[in-house]
Motif scaffolding. Structure first.
Motif, mmCIF file in Angstrom:
data_model
loop_
_atom_site.group_PDB
_atom_site.id
_atom_site.type_symbol
_atom_site.label_atom_id
_atom_site.label_comp_id
_atom_site.label_asym_id
_atom_site.label_seq_id
_atom_site.Cartn_x
_atom_site.Cartn_y
_atom_site.Cartn_z
ATOM 1 N N VAL A 71 18.785 67.555 53.229
ATOM 2 C CA VAL A 71 18.247 66.603 52.246
ATOM 3 C C VAL A 71 18.916 66.786 50.877
ATOM 4 C CG1 VAL A 71 16.267 68.030 51.537
ATOM 5 C CG2 VAL A 71 16.072 65.545 51.467
ATOM 6 N N ALA A 72 19.311 68.015 50.583
ATOM 7 C CA ALA A 72 19.894 68.264 49.251
ATOM 8 C C ALA A 72 21.402 68.062 49.224
ATOM 9 C CB ALA A 72 19.559 69.694 48.817
ATOM 10 N N LYS A 73 22.068 68.303 50.316
ATOM 11 C CA LYS A 73 23.526 68.404 50.268
ATOM 12 C C LYS A 73 24.300 67.382 51.094
ATOM 13 C CE LYS A 73 23.386 72.111 47.758
ATOM 14 N NZ LYS A 73 23.867 72.053 46.387
ATOM 15 N N LEU A 74 23.673 66.867 52.138
ATOM 16 C CA LEU A 74 24.470 66.138 53.131
ATOM 17 C C LEU A 74 25.039 64.808 52.627
ATOM 18 C CD1 LEU A 74 25.653 66.171 55.921
ATOM 19 C CD2 LEU A 74 23.443 65.471 56.858
ATOM 20 N N VAL A 75 24.263 64.087 51.832
ATOM 21 C CA VAL A 75 24.751 62.786 51.340
ATOM 22 C C VAL A 75 26.062 62.980 50.584
ATOM 23 C CG1 VAL A 75 24.266 60.884 49.744
ATOM 24 C CG2 VAL A 75 22.481 61.688 51.301
ATOM 25 N N ALA A 76 26.060 63.947 49.676
ATOM 26 C CA ALA A 76 27.271 64.186 48.874
ATOM 27 C C ALA A 76 28.427 64.627 49.770
ATOM 28 C CB ALA A 76 26.977 65.244 47.814
ATOM 29 N N LEU A 77 28.121 65.467 50.742
ATOM 30 C CA LEU A 77 29.202 65.957 51.624
ATOM 31 C C LEU A 77 29.855 64.801 52.390
ATOM 32 C CD1 LEU A 77 27.552 69.218 53.023
ATOM 33 C CD2 LEU A 77 29.584 69.085 51.578
ATOM 34 N N LEU A 105 8.736 62.135 51.264
ATOM 35 C CA LEU A 105 8.125 61.308 52.313
ATOM 36 C C LEU A 105 8.166 59.833 51.895
ATOM 37 C CD1 LEU A 105 4.887 63.233 53.395
ATOM 38 C CD2 LEU A 105 6.593 62.299 54.972
ATOM 39 N N ARG A 106 7.789 59.574 50.654
ATOM 40 C CA ARG A 106 7.714 58.188 50.158
ATOM 41 C C ARG A 106 9.085 57.534 50.098
ATOM 42 N NH1 ARG A 106 3.173 60.387 47.172
ATOM 43 N NH2 ARG A 106 1.450 59.457 48.324
ATOM 44 N N LYS A 107 10.099 58.344 49.862
ATOM 45 C CA LYS A 107 11.446 57.783 49.792
ATOM 46 C C LYS A 107 12.074 57.576 51.172
ATOM 47 C CE LYS A 107 13.107 59.554 45.380
ATOM 48 N NZ LYS A 107 13.631 60.758 44.715
ATOM 49 N N GLY A 108 11.369 58.033 52.194
ATOM 50 C CA GLY A 108 11.951 57.934 53.532
ATOM 51 C C GLY A 108 12.981 59.020 53.776
ATOM 52 N N TRP A 109 12.800 60.149 53.105
ATOM 53 C CA TRP A 109 13.750 61.253 53.253
ATOM 54 C C TRP A 109 13.245 62.350 54.187
ATOM 55 C CZ3 TRP A 109 15.801 62.522 47.632
ATOM 56 C CH2 TRP A 109 16.525 61.408 47.158
ATOM 57 N N VAL A 110 12.210 62.057 54.911
ATOM 58 C CA VAL A 110 11.664 63.036 55.848
ATOM 59 C C VAL A 110 11.542 62.365 57.217
ATOM 60 C CG1 VAL A 110 9.765 64.646 56.297
ATOM 61 C CG2 VAL A 110 10.304 64.006 53.937
ATOM 62 N N MET A 127 20.045 51.145 57.729
ATOM 63 C CA MET A 127 19.675 52.371 57.007
ATOM 64 C C MET A 127 20.741 52.757 55.981
ATOM 65 S SD MET A 127 18.307 54.570 60.297
ATOM 66 C CE MET A 127 17.573 55.942 59.420
ATOM 67 N N THR A 128 20.263 53.174 54.810
ATOM 68 C CA THR A 128 21.203 53.723 53.821
ATOM 69 C C THR A 128 21.582 55.131 54.280
ATOM 70 O OG1 THR A 128 19.431 54.769 52.572
ATOM 71 C CG2 THR A 128 20.024 52.498 51.943
ATOM 72 N N LEU A 129 22.613 55.665 53.682
ATOM 73 C CA LEU A 129 23.006 57.037 54.027
ATOM 74 C C LEU A 129 21.848 58.001 53.739
ATOM 75 C CD1 LEU A 129 25.138 59.051 54.958
ATOM 76 C CD2 LEU A 129 26.046 59.070 52.619
ATOM 77 N N GLU A 130 21.160 57.771 52.633
ATOM 78 C CA GLU A 130 20.041 58.650 52.268
ATOM 79 C C GLU A 130 18.940 58.591 53.336
ATOM 80 O OE1 GLU A 130 21.639 56.720 50.236
ATOM 81 O OE2 GLU A 130 22.298 58.033 48.606
ATOM 82 N N GLU A 131 18.680 57.376 53.818
ATOM 83 C CA GLU A 131 17.624 57.240 54.841
ATOM 84 C C GLU A 131 18.047 57.899 56.154
ATOM 85 O OE1 GLU A 131 15.528 53.120 53.221
ATOM 86 O OE2 GLU A 131 17.290 53.026 54.511
ATOM 87 N N LYS A 132 19.321 57.807 56.457
ATOM 88 C CA LYS A 132 19.800 58.469 57.689
ATOM 89 C C LYS A 132 19.621 59.988 57.564
ATOM 90 C CE LYS A 132 23.480 55.140 58.581
ATOM 91 N NZ LYS A 132 24.945 54.994 58.620
ATOM 92 N N VAL A 133 20.065 60.509 56.443
ATOM 93 C CA VAL A 133 19.938 61.953 56.237
ATOM 94 C C VAL A 133 18.452 62.339 56.236
ATOM 95 C CG1 VAL A 133 20.308 63.806 54.553
ATOM 96 C CG2 VAL A 133 22.170 62.229 55.111
ATOM 97 N N GLY A 134 17.629 61.477 55.712
ATOM 98 C CA GLY A 134 16.180 61.714 55.716
ATOM 99 C C GLY A 134 15.649 61.938 57.121
ATOM 100 N N GLU A 177 3.997 53.056 56.109
ATOM 101 C CA GLU A 177 3.589 51.963 55.223
ATOM 102 C C GLU A 177 4.238 51.993 53.846
ATOM 103 O OE1 GLU A 177 -0.680 51.540 55.281
ATOM 104 O OE2 GLU A 177 -0.705 51.814 57.461
ATOM 105 N N GLU A 178 4.712 53.144 53.435
ATOM 106 C CA GLU A 178 5.255 53.206 52.075
ATOM 107 C C GLU A 178 6.774 53.280 52.010
ATOM 108 O OE1 GLU A 178 3.181 55.716 49.270
ATOM 109 O OE2 GLU A 178 1.450 55.818 50.600
ATOM 110 N N THR A 179 7.419 53.466 53.136
ATOM 111 C CA THR A 179 8.886 53.517 53.072
ATOM 112 C C THR A 179 9.462 52.152 53.448
ATOM 113 O OG1 THR A 179 9.249 54.203 55.367
ATOM 114 C CG2 THR A 179 8.845 55.952 53.759
ATOM 115 N N ARG A 180 10.681 51.936 53.045
ATOM 116 C CA ARG A 180 11.330 50.633 53.211
ATOM 117 C C ARG A 180 11.378 50.188 54.675
ATOM 118 N NH1 ARG A 180 16.525 48.347 53.340
ATOM 119 N NH2 ARG A 180 17.395 50.280 54.153
ATOM 120 N N LEU A 181 11.781 51.105 55.557
ATOM 121 C CA LEU A 181 11.960 50.715 56.953
ATOM 122 C C LEU A 181 10.795 51.101 57.852
ATOM 123 C CD1 LEU A 181 15.728 51.669 57.135
ATOM 124 C CD2 LEU A 181 14.808 49.357 57.184
ATOM 125 N N GLY A 182 9.899 51.881 57.321
ATOM 126 C CA GLY A 182 8.694 52.239 58.077
ATOM 127 C C GLY A 182 8.971 53.056 59.324
#
Ligand code: NOJ
Length: 764
Positions: free
Chosen positions: A336-342, A80-85, A45-52, A106-111
């Motif tokens: 979703v908005a702040k955690l990756v940067a933090l 949702l499509r980006k796997g951020w939820v 998982m990318t950091l974005e996907e984890k935070v998702g 079906e639409e996100t990288r890791l499903g």
């Protein structure tokens, strides 16, 4: 033959795809353990996907809190499509759930599948009594079954997870959410909490794989039930003793019962918001109690730390919440908005994100969502389950068990089944909406059986209905305030005429179902609107009144308690309200409920609770004013905790202990004989209270430490046994250490907290 080939080929193709998936997505390999599967997935998982995974969005229509700015459907779909939820709440129905799940799978990288949450508080579409009412049954088996019915229907409608049980101990009836909990007592509350967790989830975590089980959520962690002055969302300032001995035990009980999620709360606890509370979430819950499920914030509670004055801005609120162990963000839109940067800036350690994601994935694996993301998306099951006969019968049974008989002085009840003229009075008697209570998002309005409809089933009496006065003005809903009719008395005369011509008057009075619940604190606990006036007017023309109360909290009814001969506490009993009430009024069901909260004489006594402390001047020994009392009203409640009558009578005798002096660690065995000496078969809740008479931290004058619900035929006697162990005899000190101290203990056994047979023992 041809068909067979296709089937074989289809099976082979599926197998191969599955196998390919397992190679590309090794975490889909069912042969691995859940912990192995988590460790296979996390590094991919990318950091974005984890935070998702740590982000939860509300669905697209119903809201159960303030609608956030910018929370558009477009944004939700994009994320949702980006796997951020990782989760959605209040999406419901197979069709809708399937649609969002399909995007995640079906639409996100890791499903990674979504976990779909919903407030299944007292039923899904077929509604049980409100939780406070269910608690009045003291019937753990029935309560577990009721939660199981709710899980059955919710899971059939796409839901994987409920935001319940609410295990907030509460003793302030001004707070509207007392309707959601099990009342004022931590012992009863703990037992009920366990029953509810098992009902939702099953007996073991493995049961979560079943199609009709859903993950439960113990909430609101912690101490929300003690909001100051009963004011919603207010601060909580309580002692450590209160925290450890009253607030935390039911939460701990749910952890021991295997609850998979926790929700934190809106309140601050002694100055620190629960959502940012390291002590509560990291030290106690995840540390001391070793809870390995995940914590969801309450609705926007991460962002609300800014308004509390605890976080300076969105970044700060986000960091504080993650550091404190809030694993999933409900509707703050901050993770979703702040955690990756933090994390990238080094302000939040990625290890904390990993810990949160592991927890969330664990529950998803346990639910079997990776193996079948659509396990709760079967339209056929949805159709066959929701509102089916078994569920209707189940909630009716629960409703009858929840009713408490508070007074029956002249024996008006049970009503005679024929030859009677009965006047049914009160707008609530003909209300099909109010009995549904306030948490009923999946239910259709006006679907309860009204008391009028229930009474109409008994055809051999002459029944007339008059509302007397409307209770509310206009329409009301989950989101809006209730407005009372305080002026229109045009129906009074017709009601008085009906009463005058009747043998018995049944009056259904109290609160509207939308008058208790979240956001519904009140400072007045009397009958609202014109109801008290109506009651007194009717009494003048016919005092043979049976008052049926509908309410989501203890009310103060001093006038009725003094004048009205029969009073029945019927709460908000859900879909089958009218049938349950009628069956009790007509004696087809003998009531056995006992109050789970004390009823005050007036609001000035609140908070009032049975497990209070002695004070230094508990009684009037010198016949002057210098003792602990009110000068204008008795200090006892109108109706105490544990109180409830029956159509029959129970006598208690022969309270015995196996010894009078015990060494620490020895079990105290207690027995008592209970006889049904009246004229009906019935059920009695036999209650055991203790008083640790002196201790290093003072103990309440009574604490419930055992109860048993027994069936007794008329004339029958049963011996009831209780065992007290260290688990019941100790208490927590101000540092959270559990102590069993030597000393003298009093015990009391009876059918209510205010009186019973007494004895005692010494512990060395
Ligand atoms: C806020 C309530 O406090 C909580 O109990 C509920 O589960 C969420 N809203 C979601 O509706």
């Amino acid at each position: 033959m041809k068909n067979k080939k296709i089937i074989t080929f289809g099976f082979f193709a599926l197998f191969t795809i599955g196998n390919m998936n397992a190679q590309k997505k090794p975490y889909l390999d069912k042969k691995k353990t859940i912990e192995e599967r988590i460790e296979l997935l996390l590094p991919l998982m990318t950091l974005e996907e984890k935070v998702g995974q740590m982000n939860q969005y509300n669905g697209f229509w119903d809201v159960t809190g303030p609608a956030p700015k910018g929370g558009t459907a477009e944004l939700k779909y994009e994320h949702l499509r980006k796997g951020w939820v990782g989760s959605m709440l209040t999406v419901r129905g197979v069709k809708e759930v399937r649609a969002v799940q399909k995007i995640a799978v079906e639409e996100t990288r890791l499903g990674i599948p979504l976990i779909i949450g919903f407030d299944v508080i007292h039923g899904y579409k077929t509604l049980s009594p409100i939780p406070l009412a269910e608690a009045a049954s003291w019937d753990l088996e029935a309560i577990e079954k009721s939660a199981a019915i709710a899980a059955d229907e919710a899971s059939a409608s796409g839901i994987n997870w409920t935001f319940g049980p609410n295990v907030d101990v509460a003793n302030d009836a001004r707070w509207g959410r007392v309707m959601e909990g099990a009342g004022e007592d931590p012992y009863l509350g703990s037992k009920i909490a366990i029953a509810r967790v098992h009902g939702f989830q099953g007996e073991t975590i493995a049961d979560l794989q079943k199609v009709n089980k859903i993950a439960a959520c113990a909430k609101h962690f912690a101490a929300y039930g003690y909001v100051e002055a009963g004011l919603e969302y207010n601060i909580v300032d309580i002692s450590n003793s209160k925290l450890y001995n009253s607030v935390l035990p039911p939460f701990k009980a749910t952890v021991d019962a295997g609850v998979r999620t926790f929700m934190n709360s809106f309140n601050t606890l002694n100055g620190v918001p629960a959502t940012g509370n390291v002590f509560l979430q990291r030290d106690i819950l995840k540390g001391k109690w070793k809870f390995d499920g995940f914590v969801i914030s309450d609705y926007a509670s991460i962002r609300e730390m800014i308004a509390h004055g605890y976080a300076k801005d969105e970044d700060d609120a986000t960091a504080k919440a993650v550091i404190a162990g809030s694993d999933m963000d409900m509707e703050s839109y901050l993770y979703v908005a702040k955690l990756v940067a933090l994390v990238k800036e080094g302000k939040v350690k990625e290890a904390l994100v990993d810990d949160a994601v592991r927890r969330i994935l664990r529950v998803k694996f346990e639910l079997g969502l990776f193996d079948d993301p659509y396990k709760n998306c079967d339209e056929k099951r949805e159709k066959a389950t929701i509102g089916n006969k078994a569920n209707i019968d189940g909630v009716l049974d629960m409703a009858k068990k929840s009713i408490v008989l508070l007074k029956n002085d002249k024996g008006l009840l049970p009503l005679k089944k024929s030859g009677q003229k009965i006047a049914l009075i009160g707008a609530l008697a003909n209300d099909k909406n109010s009995p549904l209570g306030s948490w009923r998002i999946a239910s259709d309005d006006n679907t309860a059986v009204s008391v009028l409809e229930g009474m109409q089933q008994y055809k051999d009496n002459q029944l007339t209905f008059e509302k007397g006065a409307d209770l509310i003005v206009g329409k009301t809903s989950f989101l809006n305030e209730v407005i009372f009719n305080t002026t229109d008395k045009s129906g009074f005369e017709a009601a008085k005429t009906a009463a005058k011509n009747a043998d018995v008057v049944v009056m259904v009075l109290g609160e509207h179902g939308f008058q208790s619940g979240e956001g519904r604190s009140r400072t007045d606990l009397n009958l609202p609107g014109l109801q008290q006036e109506l009651l007194e007017e009717i009494y003048k023309v016919n005092p043979n009144i049976v008052l049926v109360l509908n309410n989501g909290r203890p009310l103060s009814i001093p006038w009725a308690a003094e004048h009205v001969p029969s009073i029945v506490e019927a709460w908000h009993l859900g879909t089958q309200t009218g049938n349950a009430v009628a069956q009790v009024l007509y004696g087809d069901y003998n009531p056995s409920g006992k109050l789970p909260m004390s009823f005050p004489r007036n609001v000035g006594q609140v908070p009032i609770y049975y497990n209070k402390y002695s004070t230094g001047r508990p009684i009037d020994s010198d016949k002057n004013v210098f003792w602990s009392h009110y000068t204008d009203v008795e200090k006892t409640p109108q109706f105490p905790f544990g109180f409830g009558l029956s159509y029959t009578k129970y006598d208690y005798k022969n309270l015995k202990l196996n010894k009078t002096v015990f060494a620490k660690g020895e079990n105290v065995q207690i027995s008592v004989e209970v006889t049904n000496s009246g004229n009906y078969n019935g059920k009695e809740v036999v209650q055991l209270y203790i008083h640790d008479q002196f201790a290093s931290i003072i103990r309440p004058i009574k604490e419930l430490k055992g109860f048993e619900l027994i069936n007794l035929k008329k004339g029958e006697t049963k011996t009831v046994n209780f065992t007290l162990t260290d688990k019941e005899l100790g208490f927590y000190d101000n540092d959270g250490n559990y102590l069993v101290e030597p000393g003298t203990f009093k015990i009391m056994v009876g059918g209510s907290s205010d009186k019973g047979l007494e004895s005692g023992f010494e512990l060395n």
